[in-house]
Design a protein around this motif. Sequence first.
Motif, PDB file in Angstrom:
ATOM      1  N   ARG A   4      19.459  25.503 -60.837  1.00  0.00           N
ATOM      2  CA  ARG A   4      20.856  25.092 -60.750  1.00  0.00           C
ATOM      3  C   ARG A   4      21.187  24.124 -61.868  1.00  0.00           C
ATOM      4  O   ARG A   4      21.722  23.047 -61.645  1.00  0.00           O
ATOM      5  CB  ARG A   4      21.145  24.478 -59.390  1.00  0.00           C
ATOM      6  CG  ARG A   4      21.174  25.534 -58.319  1.00  0.00           C
ATOM      7  CD  ARG A   4      21.948  25.074 -57.129  1.00  0.00           C
ATOM      8  NE  ARG A   4      22.000  26.173 -56.177  1.00  0.00           N
ATOM      9  CZ  ARG A   4      21.882  26.022 -54.887  1.00  0.00           C
ATOM     10  NH1 ARG A   4      21.714  24.851 -54.362  1.00  0.00           N
ATOM     11  NH2 ARG A   4      21.953  27.061 -54.097  1.00  0.00           N
ATOM     12  N   LEU A  19      28.219  24.999 -55.860  1.00  0.00           N
ATOM     13  CA  LEU A  19      27.111  25.950 -55.746  1.00  0.00           C
ATOM     14  C   LEU A  19      26.249  25.669 -54.522  1.00  0.00           C
ATOM     15  O   LEU A  19      25.795  26.606 -53.860  1.00  0.00           O
ATOM     16  CB  LEU A  19      26.257  25.921 -57.015  1.00  0.00           C
ATOM     17  CG  LEU A  19      26.298  27.218 -57.811  1.00  0.00           C
ATOM     18  CD1 LEU A  19      27.675  27.567 -58.249  1.00  0.00           C
ATOM     19  CD2 LEU A  19      25.323  27.219 -58.903  1.00  0.00           C
ATOM     20  N   GLY A  24      24.272  29.032 -53.621  1.00  0.00           N
ATOM     21  CA  GLY A  24      23.926  29.694 -54.876  1.00  0.00           C
ATOM     22  C   GLY A  24      24.338  31.141 -54.972  1.00  0.00           C
ATOM     23  O   GLY A  24      23.826  31.889 -55.792  1.00  0.00           O
ATOM     24  N   HIS A  47      23.258  32.975 -58.351  1.00  0.00           N
ATOM     25  CA  HIS A  47      23.148  32.236 -59.609  1.00  0.00           C
ATOM     26  C   HIS A  47      21.724  32.366 -60.148  1.00  0.00           C
ATOM     27  O   HIS A  47      20.755  32.175 -59.423  1.00  0.00           O
ATOM     28  CB  HIS A  47      23.485  30.755 -59.391  1.00  0.00           C
ATOM     29  CG  HIS A  47      23.391  29.960 -60.647  1.00  0.00           C
ATOM     30  ND1 HIS A  47      24.308  30.092 -61.664  1.00  0.00           N
ATOM     31  CD2 HIS A  47      22.487  29.048 -61.059  1.00  0.00           C
ATOM     32  CE1 HIS A  47      23.961  29.282 -62.645  1.00  0.00           C
ATOM     33  NE2 HIS A  47      22.868  28.638 -62.298  1.00  0.00           N
ATOM     34  N   ALA A  87      32.531  29.391 -55.396  1.00  0.00           N
ATOM     35  CA  ALA A  87      31.620  29.931 -56.408  1.00  0.00           C
ATOM     36  C   ALA A  87      31.971  31.396 -56.661  1.00  0.00           C
ATOM     37  O   ALA A  87      32.170  32.160 -55.721  1.00  0.00           O
ATOM     38  CB  ALA A  87      30.181  29.810 -55.931  1.00  0.00           C
TER      39      ALA A  87
END
Length: 119
Positions: A4, A19, A24, A47, A87
């Motif tokens: 991250r 996030l 994520g 991600h 996100a």
Amino acid sequence: MSGRTPPLGDTTGLWQAVLAAAAGRCQCRGTCGKTHAKDGGRCPTRHGGYARHGTGPVSLLAAAADPDALLLPAHRAAALPKRELTAWCPACHDATRRAAARAQQAASPTAEPDALFAL
């Protein structure tokens, strides 16, 4: 980008907070035009993962949750509070933004021709 690692300029930790709240994963639930039905109605893109074979790792964006707010000028979008952000993977973000722009254009009245040039 692995893990991250925040984008340049994320000095407030806002991107990391968005996030973390999304675990994520892209939070699109079909506003991009896809149903994401195979994935429980939510985009499966993570991600740092891969969207499809042959592409590099995906970097999620923190952007407005409301599709209409995706059309805000950059200076107004940057001022949105965390509770109004979500996100997005780049594919869902871009498709949702295009759909919002088309809807906005369709809803706006058509301009009348200037009387000076009417025949």
